[in-house]
Design a protein around this motif. Structure first.
Motif, PDB file in Angstrom:
ATOM      1  N   PHE A   1     -61.053 -89.725  48.719  1.00  0.00           N
ATOM      2  CA  PHE A   1     -60.230 -90.415  49.719  1.00  0.00           C
ATOM      3  C   PHE A   1     -58.778 -90.539  49.260  1.00  0.00           C
ATOM      4  O   PHE A   1     -58.521 -90.747  48.071  1.00  0.00           O
ATOM      5  N   ILE A   2     -57.875 -90.456  50.210  1.00  0.00           N
ATOM      6  CA  ILE A   2     -56.450 -90.667  49.919  1.00  0.00           C
ATOM      7  C   ILE A   2     -55.926 -91.781  50.828  1.00  0.00           C
ATOM      8  O   ILE A   2     -55.909 -91.606  52.052  1.00  0.00           O
TER       9      ILE A   2
ATOM     10  N   VAL B   1     -59.868 -88.280  54.295  1.00  0.00           N
ATOM     11  CA  VAL B   1     -60.658 -87.464  53.381  1.00  0.00           C
ATOM     12  C   VAL B   1     -59.733 -86.353  52.890  1.00  0.00           C
ATOM     13  O   VAL B   1     -59.034 -85.740  53.700  1.00  0.00           O
ATOM     14  N   ARG B   2     -59.698 -86.124  51.594  1.00  0.00           N
ATOM     15  CA  ARG B   2     -58.713 -85.188  51.029  1.00  0.00           C
ATOM     16  C   ARG B   2     -58.699 -83.844  51.760  1.00  0.00           C
ATOM     17  O   ARG B   2     -59.744 -83.210  51.886  1.00  0.00           O
ATOM     18  N   PRO B   3     -57.518 -83.401  52.211  1.00  0.00           N
ATOM     19  CA  PRO B   3     -57.383 -82.030  52.707  1.00  0.00           C
ATOM     20  C   PRO B   3     -57.000 -81.123  51.529  1.00  0.00           C
ATOM     21  O   PRO B   3     -57.145 -79.907  51.575  1.00  0.00           O
ATOM     22  N   THR B   4     -56.547 -81.723  50.454  1.00  0.00           N
ATOM     23  CA  THR B   4     -56.110 -81.118  49.201  1.00  0.00           C
ATOM     24  C   THR B   4     -55.684 -82.322  48.359  1.00  0.00           C
ATOM     25  O   THR B   4     -55.431 -83.378  48.912  1.00  0.00           O
ATOM     26  N   SER B   5     -55.629 -82.186  47.034  1.00  0.00           N
ATOM     27  CA  SER B   5     -55.526 -83.411  46.224  1.00  0.00           C
ATOM     28  C   SER B   5     -54.246 -83.554  45.404  1.00  0.00           C
ATOM     29  O   SER B   5     -54.234 -84.284  44.417  1.00  0.00           O
TER      30      SER B   5
ATOM     31  N   GLY C   1     -62.429 -98.871  44.125  1.00  0.00           N
ATOM     32  CA  GLY C   1     -63.860 -98.635  43.996  1.00  0.00           C
ATOM     33  C   GLY C   1     -64.216 -97.198  43.637  1.00  0.00           C
ATOM     34  O   GLY C   1     -65.384 -96.879  43.452  1.00  0.00           O
ATOM     35  N   CYS C   2     -63.203 -96.309  43.562  1.00  0.00           N
ATOM     36  CA  CYS C   2     -63.463 -94.911  43.190  1.00  0.00           C
ATOM     37  C   CYS C   2     -62.909 -94.638  41.794  1.00  0.00           C
ATOM     38  O   CYS C   2     -61.954 -95.275  41.365  1.00  0.00           O
ATOM     39  N   MET C   3     -63.515 -93.695  41.094  1.00  0.00           N
ATOM     40  CA  MET C   3     -63.148 -93.415  39.708  1.00  0.00           C
ATOM     41  C   MET C   3     -62.584 -91.995  39.580  1.00  0.00           C
ATOM     42  O   MET C   3     -62.888 -91.126  40.393  1.00  0.00           O
TER      43      MET C   3
END
Lengths: 476, 476
Positions: free
Chosen positions: A74-75, A111-115, B38-40
């Protein structure tokens, strides 16, 4: 039921290439549509190809000093917005999470499209000194882009890929890494997938959102269209400035890092299908084929036949080999093996056993060979190597034969009116000219190849002074 | 900077086990917190452990006929709702996607918390005849559950796992597969991770949402608490009926399939840490350690030292070996190697070279051995095998020494008042009684072990007739 599915032949490539592609994907059981709109189910035969790609590409990454990590999927919206070009490029096509459990989130997340943004946020906290550099991280994961039109492997709302993200002390090192990773992709395509590619740089218009420069490998499909098969981006210090990623250098100065990212996705399976496939289905290069040899017993109920088939299978233990001992007819098994693109078929029946030999058939050329049992292992090894080599040669020949040169606008337009392929032509370097070409001719710049040629002094389209030679084409 | 981080020693286990765990996770550089609540972030040292788990577990899966696939990460709300117990179990803790790009979705979708519903939806279209069975599919992916409290590896909103989903023609075959996969998990834990586990069945209260029966492996951490380390569920035909997954059997009758699912997650890395770690950090079982041997040169600037270190590294090419040639001090390198849990350390300095030997130090016992160069490979092999074996033995001993038996309520309460561990006790089989135990004593039923013992005739808590022996404990 199973018998019925395959009896219907697939559409021929020449009749309808798009339908042929869809047929192969379905009948080779690579993918299935799901009830989640725009998302696909990758079935065992398709996923096994991806697993091999992962294994072999990851081995090359590790040899180049890449370490794998895993970032959140997630972003938060505020993070996505930190780099201006990047958010403009991706915000319109992301999936937004607005609720966690029963409660609305204080800030929505995509939701990540790219990170890039997640890696930058991490690097900001993790990089302090030149001793912490370089960071050469990669992750294998799925990403989501809310596409309107979808096609198996080529474009779907969720797809699998790897995305590398690096941080370096100097611009030179970042540039080196950008090129190194592109070369790894290109070599992998040629050596493993038997797909020749054109290496080059994307134009300003076609580059990645937020990148300083995007490099690409472009492959040509059997229908002459291009498939962008891997990209490597040099971000310069743009993201570093947007995210504040600084380090204390050896000279005790606070400096911004220089970054790169690079990715290859399941899209490349589409390239394997469209470069090598034929009217009988998939043709897999031996290096990537999950099963390299299928042994098909003839009259398998006769005593000794199945036993011999298993014996040969053991003899071929150095290869990825299977025996099709199902209760289907041999002819049926042949079409299945062909549809699935398994490189070699070994046929073995009572008469062969008596004669101490079997038949090997190559998937790509359909050549058949009689081979004595004691020659089997050696022959299989030779044939797999030969097939791998010749598949690349054929693909290279196809690429060369469908690459044209245009020196005038008339020539440029005529070629694309009559043929599908790549056209090499000079370009003025103006986005407006590139836009006009896209609008009027429905072709896009594929790349400015690293191997530049000076074909003429003027832009093929607008006649202004030429700056670069460009590969143009229709693309997937 | 790097030097500073490690100089502060970690909290000791006896002082504060929870803080010790957090310290190890951070200082062995396994995980970092992210700005996504909450994410790692799983860092290279942590992800390399997961990669080894994937590789080794996946090998065992494939040997058991499992095929890998990939399903979409989104579940439309209507699909999640198809099985009543399942939706009740998961709906309160999922992340909801409500918008795609700029538009609201016609139906909201959750990010998969687990994929039973997606596999069922797929199987419904893919299974027609007994010939299509069994389906033994698995996927490696990430899932999301909107947890309120999170802890590295043990509980986070997103985590990595594998989830197997199978469909069978008969109830017997489904039961067999459920047990087979649990056994694969148990064997993997013992043989690879050196973690002994209790195999058993979950009570009605603790079973998976929608399952007919849930089997579990329960491991004991160093503090005596339980960690559920893998589960395998038999769904009977419950999901098949909810989703309408039917097939035509050999007798031409239309029947419902019987299904299973089973999963192991990155949580198991938490178990490795808490079973084997000590006050100097992580201790990794050799089978799973990304680096098995760290060679540390002493006085590395002296001529010949680094050269010899690399020479030894080549000699040990059959193992996962590294040379720490950084410019840190040897003492510093020792603590890093210990913090990261690398099983063996080889020390090599000018005097050793003269004497034709080096020092090997075992991470778990701290034993030191002088080894002649020509004995090195053999000794490393033996020590790694011995360490693997003894780590399991120690963990077994710990499990046995912290497993108690309670025959009366007083005894039951006293043990948990004084100690942390597993308590074996008889139980009436009533959920109300189990609830009361949880409420009043803060312990939960871990499992009804497959190896039942009859300790007495009455429930340890309520005194009614006993039905099952249960392992009770505090759990992560």
């Amino acid at each position: 039921m199973a018998e019925k599915k395959l009896v219907e032949a697939i559409t021929s490539m020449s009749e309808d290439f798009a339908q042929w592609y869809t047929d192969v994907v379905k009948k080779a059981e690579l993918i299935d549509y799901s009830n989640v709109k725009g998302c696909m189910v990758i079935k065992p035969a398709g996923y096994a190809i991806w697993e091999n790609i992962q294994k072999l590409l990851d081995g090359r990454f590790k040899a180049a000093g890449v370490e794998n990590v895993y970032m959140p999927m997630f972003i938060p919206e505020s993070l996505l917005q930190k780099e201006k070009d990047h958010v403009e490029g991706f915000a319109p096509e992301v999936a937004w999470v607005t609720h966690g459990g029963l409660n609305p989130l204080p800030e929505r997340m995509c939701v990540r499209p790219t990170s890039e943004t997640l890696f930058c946020d991490f690097y900001k906290g993790d990089i302090h000194s030149y001793r912490d550099l370089p960071k050469v991280y990669n992750q294998w994961c799925s990403v989501v882009r809310w596409e309107k039109e979808t096609r198996p492997f080529l474009r779907s709302r969720e797809f699998l890929w790897q995305e590398g993200h690096t941080a370096h002390a100097t611009a030179e090192e970042a540039e080196e890494r950008t090129e190194q990773m592109l070369n790894i992709y290109a070599d992998f395509c040629e050596e493993v997938l038997a797909i020749p590619v054109i290496k080059g740089r994307k134009t300003e218009k076609e580059k990645f959102a937020g990148a300083h420069a995007t490099y690409t490998i472009e492959a040509m499909m059997h229908d002459g269209k291009a498939l962008q098969s891997g990209t490597s981006h040099n971000f310069g210090d743009g993201f570093a400035k947007a995210f504040g990623i600084q380090f204390t250098d050896k000279d005790n100065q606070l400096k911004y890092v220089h970054q790169t990212s690079w990715g290859v996705s399941t899209r490349i399976i589409g390239a394997i299908i469209m470069v090598h496939g034929d009217d009988s289905g998939l043709v897999l290069p031996p290096e990537i084929a999950p099963t390299q040899v299928m042994i098909i017993p003839i009259q398998q109920k006769k005593e000794g036949v199945l036993k011999k088939a298993y014996e040969l299978s053991e003899k071929l233990g150095n290869f990825r080999v299977k025996v099709d001992d199902s209760d289907k007819s041999p002819g049926w098994k042949f079409s299945e093996q062909e549809m699935r693109g398994i490189p070699l078929r070994v046929e073995i029946g009572p008469k062969d056993i008596e004669a101490g030999k079997c038949i090997i058939c190559r998937r790509d050329t359909r050549e058949k060979f009689e081979v004595a049992f004691n020659e089997l292992e050696k022959t299989v090894e030779e044939l797999l190597a030969k097939m791998q080599k010749e598949m690349l040669e054929r693909a290279k020949k196809h690429l060369e034969e469908h690459t044209y040169t245009a020196l005038s606008r008339e020539e440029f337009e005529n070629i694309f009116a009559e043929k599908t392929g790549f056209v090499k032509a000079m370009w003025c370097g103006e986005s407006a000219c590139e836009e006009a070409i896209k609008e009027n001719m429905a072709v896009t710049s594929r790349c400015m190849p690293f191997k530049q040629e000076c074909l003429s002094d003027t832009c093929v389209y607008c006649g202004r002074p030429a700056k670069k030679m460009v590969y143009w084409g229709k693309a997937y």
